[in-house]
Design a protein around this motif. Sequence first.
Motif, PDB file in Angstrom:
ATOM      1  N   UNK A 117      -2.287  11.858  -0.118  1.00 21.59           N
ATOM      2  CA  UNK A 117      -2.232  10.705  -1.014  1.00 21.59           C
ATOM      3  C   UNK A 117      -1.331   9.624  -0.439  1.00 21.59           C
ATOM      4  N   UNK A 118      -1.475   8.443  -0.984  1.00 21.58           N
ATOM      5  CA  UNK A 118      -0.580   7.331  -0.691  1.00 21.58           C
ATOM      6  C   UNK A 118       0.400   7.204  -1.843  1.00 21.58           C
ATOM      7  N   UNK A 119       1.680   7.111  -1.510  1.00 23.52           N
ATOM      8  CA  UNK A 119       2.726   7.047  -2.523  1.00 23.52           C
ATOM      9  C   UNK A 119       3.356   5.664  -2.519  1.00 23.52           C
ATOM     10  N   UNK A 120       3.405   5.059  -3.695  1.00 23.51           N
ATOM     11  CA  UNK A 120       3.981   3.724  -3.882  1.00 23.51           C
ATOM     12  C   UNK A 120       5.279   3.887  -4.665  1.00 23.51           C
ATOM     13  N   UNK A 121       6.371   3.344  -4.109  1.00 22.38           N
ATOM     14  CA  UNK A 121       7.684   3.477  -4.724  1.00 22.38           C
ATOM     15  C   UNK A 121       8.208   2.126  -5.209  1.00 22.38           C
ATOM     16  N   UNK A 122       9.371   2.189  -5.840  1.00 25.19           N
ATOM     17  CA  UNK A 122       9.966   0.967  -6.405  1.00 25.19           C
ATOM     18  C   UNK A 122      10.194  -0.093  -5.341  1.00 25.19           C
ATOM     19  N   UNK A 123      10.645   0.300  -4.150  1.00 24.57           N
ATOM     20  CA  UNK A 123      10.944  -0.673  -3.105  1.00 24.57           C
ATOM     21  C   UNK A 123       9.690  -1.222  -2.434  1.00 24.57           C
ATOM     22  N   UNK A 124       8.511  -0.737  -2.845  1.00 23.57           N
ATOM     23  CA  UNK A 124       7.262  -1.321  -2.374  1.00 23.57           C
ATOM     24  C   UNK A 124       6.821  -2.492  -3.241  1.00 23.57           C
ATOM     25  N   UNK A 159       0.781  -1.232   0.000  1.00 27.66           N
ATOM     26  CA  UNK A 159       0.000   0.000   0.000  1.00 27.66           C
ATOM     27  C   UNK A 159       0.806   1.271   0.000  1.00 27.66           C
ATOM     28  N   UNK A 160       2.114   1.213   0.212  1.00 29.64           N
ATOM     29  CA  UNK A 160       2.944   2.393   0.164  1.00 29.64           C
ATOM     30  C   UNK A 160       2.893   3.215   1.444  1.00 29.64           C
ATOM     31  N   UNK A 161       3.283   4.476   1.341  1.00 33.69           N
ATOM     32  CA  UNK A 161       3.378   5.373   2.492  1.00 33.69           C
ATOM     33  C   UNK A 161       2.508   6.603   2.256  1.00 33.69           C
ATOM     34  N   UNK A 162       2.007   7.155   3.350  1.00 36.17           N
ATOM     35  CA  UNK A 162       1.145   8.338   3.274  1.00 36.17           C
ATOM     36  C   UNK A 162       2.013   9.595   3.118  1.00 36.17           C
ATOM     37  N   UNK A 163       1.743  10.361   2.073  1.00 37.67           N
ATOM     38  CA  UNK A 163       2.429  11.632   1.820  1.00 37.67           C
ATOM     39  C   UNK A 163       1.361  12.665   1.514  1.00 37.67           C
ATOM     40  N   UNK A 164       1.152  13.568   2.443  1.00 39.90           N
ATOM     41  CA  UNK A 164       0.090  14.555   2.256  1.00 39.90           C
ATOM     42  C   UNK A 164      -1.264  13.889   2.290  1.00 39.90           C
TER      43      UNK A 164
END
Length: 813
Positions: free
Chosen positions: A516-523, A509-514
Motif C-alpha cells: 500500500x501507499x501510506x500518506x502521513x501528516x507531513x505529506x 502520493x505518500x510513501x510505499x509501505x508493503x
Amino acid sequence: MKLPIAAGLATAAVSLTLYPLFNGGSWFWTSMGAILVVTGASAATIRLRAPLWAGPPIMFLSLALYLTLAFAYNLAWLWIIPTKSSVYMIGMLVTAGFEDIQQFAAPVPASEGVTLLTAGGVGLIAVLVDLFAVRLRQAALAGLPLLALFCVPVEVMPDPIGWPAFVLGAFGYVGLLVADGRERLGQWGRAVLVRRSRASHARTTPDTGRLALSGRRIGVTAVALAIVLPALLPNLTPSPLMSFGVGNGTGPGGSSITIPDAIAELGGQLRQQENATVLTYTSSDDQPRYLRIYSLDIFDGRKWTLSKITAGEEDRVSEGPLPAPPGLAPGAAVKRAETQIAISDDIGPLRFLPLPYPATQVDADGDWRADQNSLMVYSTKDQAAGLSYHVVTGEPEPTPEQLEASVPDPQSDRYLELPPGLDPRVAAMAAQVTAGATSEYQQAMKLQEWFTRTGGFTYSLEAQGSGGRALSRFVLTDRTGYCEQFASAMAVMARMLGIPARVAIGFTGGSKVGDSWMVRTHDAHAWPELYFSGVGWLRFEPTPAGGAGQGTAQVPQYTLPVLPNASPSATPSAGASSGPDDTSGTSGPQVRNPRDFERDLGAAPQIQETGTPITVKIALGLAAALVLALIPAAVRLLVRGRRRRLVASGGIRRGVSAVQAAWTELCDLLIDYGMARNPGESPRALSRRLAERLGGDTRTGPAVIAAITTITSAEERRRYARTAYEPAPKAADLATVKKALASAVSRKRRLAAALTPPSTLMWVRALGEKALDGFDRLENIRPSLRGQRGTADGAEREDRGEVREPTLTGPRS
C-alpha cells in the motif's frame, strides 16, 4: 484597593486563553508585566485619592512607559522616558508585528513585534476592565473587553480552546463580580456599636460572608454547567468566523457546513512534530497519486479562498458517474485507474474526501456529493474519518502538441481575476522569467523550472504567509518558503500571464509501505492547477522535492522536457501502466464495477498504523472510567492503612497521635456505614449510642462494646485529662468495630462503603470548599497604616471589655 486587584486578576486569567496563538512564552510574561503595571497604577490613584477621571490617563501613561522600558530602553532617556528614537523604534516593531500576524499561521513565533502588540493589547484590555469595574462601578460591563480578548483565539484557531483555560478565565470574571458585590455591600450603611462580651469578635463592617459564599457557589455551578452540558448535548456543526460556506441544494433550508482556513491548516499539519498516518491506498497501476481535498479559486490579495459550492440531490456520487472534468475535450487521451482509499479513524473533522483528480466515479457509504465545477466531493452529514471508499479516475495524458495548441477559453476568465494593488514588480518578474515562450504551456513550464531549479529558491517551514507583501518578498528577495508560498506564487504569476490558475490543497502520493501507499501528516501539500483548453486542469509542481524540499513531491511527467529522438518507451509516464486497463487514445473513461476491482486486488487494502482499533478504544475508555471510579476507594484504603499502622505503633507521627488516628478512623467508619457522629456528640455519648446498636449480639457484643469504649475513652482522656491514654486503642479494636458495623447494615451499604466511601467524598467536598474560599483572600488586603491603627484600637477596647458589634441603620448620604 481590592477591586483594581480583582480587575487585574480577571484580565490575567482571560489572557491565558491566548496560549494557542504563540510559540514560546515571552508574550505571556511581557503581558503579565503590562497587567501588573496597569493594576499598580490604578491602585496607586485610589490610594492617593486622585480624581476618578485621572485613573485611565495615568494607566495609559504607565503602560506606555512600561512598553518603552521593555522594547526600546536603549533609545529612551533614563531607560523609560520615551524619546523620538524610541517612539520610532516602537512604531517599527508595531509595523513588523502586523506584518507577521498577516503572514504567519497560528501558532506564530513570538517575535518582538508580535510580543509588543500582544502586551500592548492585553494592557489596553486591562485599562478598559479597570475603567468599567473600578471607575464606573459597572463590573458586569467589564465582561465586554474580557469577551473581546477571549474571542481572539476563538476566531483564529480552528480547534476549540481547552476547558482549563476557559475555567480560569470564567473564574477570573466571577471573582471580579464577587469582589464588586462585596465592596458595594460593605460600604452600605453605618455601624452603630453595642456592648458585647469580651469573647466576642469586633465587627465594624457588615458581614458579607454568606453573600460571598452564595455568589461563589452560583459562579462555580454556572461554569461547571457551561463545561458539562455541551458534552451531553448532540454535536452541532461549528461555524468559525473565518470559513468557507458549502451547501447542499440551491433553495432556502438546505444543509450547510463550513470548513476552516485551508492554508492555516496546511501550515499547522506540516509543523506538527508527530507524523501520524492520515490514510492508505492501493491503485490498479501501483503508482502514487496526489490526493486533492480543496480547490481554492479566489485570491483576495491576502490569501486563497474557496468560492461557495452547492450540490443537489442529483449530484450524489451514489447516483452514478461524476460530472465530466471541466475543459476535457471528448476523445482526449486519458488513462484510467482505480484506487481504494482507507482513511484513519484518528483524523480530525473532515467533510471532504481526498481524491485523485479528475475522479469519474466514487463509491462511498453516506451522503457524498460532487461539485460540478471543481469535482470536490463533500458531505454535510457524514465524516471522512474511518471511511473506506473506491475511486475511478480518468487522468488526461496530453501531448506537447495539444498543450502548445491550447487557446484561451472564455469560460475560464474568472480564474484570471486578481485584486488591485499587487506589486507590479511581481508581474515584471513573471514576464522576465517566461521571456521567449511562445505559448501558455511554455510559460507554465518556465515558471515551474524557475521555482524548482534556476530561481535560487529554498524550502523552509519557517517562512509563512500568502498575502501581497509576502508574495513580493518571496518572489523578489527572500525566495524561501514551503509549498504554500510556491503554489500561491506560481498561481498568481500564471494569472498575471493570462493563464487560468487555482491552488489545490491536499496530500502528495505518500510513501510505499508493503503493498500500500501510506500518506502521513507531513505529506500535506499545496500545488497550483493550470487550465488548458481541450485538456482541462493540470497539476504543476513548483515546490522543490527531495532532500532539500518536500520529500514526496513529484513533478508531473507532462512538464518534463522531451528528449530528442526518444521513443515513447524511453520516457515512460509516471502514471503509465500496461495491461487491459490502459485506455489511452479512447474516447473517454469507462466506469467499471468496484466489486470487480476489489476482486482483482484480492482484498481491500490493509491499514497500517492508522490508529487504535475501536474495540481497543472502548476497552481503554471503560478501564479509564473504572480507574476514576475507584479512586475514592483507593484513597480510603491508603488512609485506613496509614492510620492502622500509626495505631499499632502507639506513637506520634507528624503531630498526630495513635489515639487521634483511632478516633478519626472510627468517625470515618461511621460515615461510611451511615451512622455518622453528630457534630455536638461527645465521645462518651457516641460510645453509648453505638453500644445500644451494636452490642445486642451475645456472642460478639461484649467485644464490640469493649473496642468502642477503649477508643472513645482514650479520645476523651486526650481531650480533657493530662494522664496517659491507658488502655491505648489497638488496630484490632478498629477491625472489631469495622466488622460489627458491616454486619449491621445492608449489602448495598457495604458495597457503597467499599467502592465509593462517603468519608472520602466528604473530604473532597471540603477541599472544594477551601478552593472556593480562595476568593476571600482579597479580604485580607488592608491599607497598612490605617489597618494597623484600627487593629490596635480594637485590641485596646477589647482589653477594657468594650468590644462591640455593629448594626446597620440605613444607607449613607
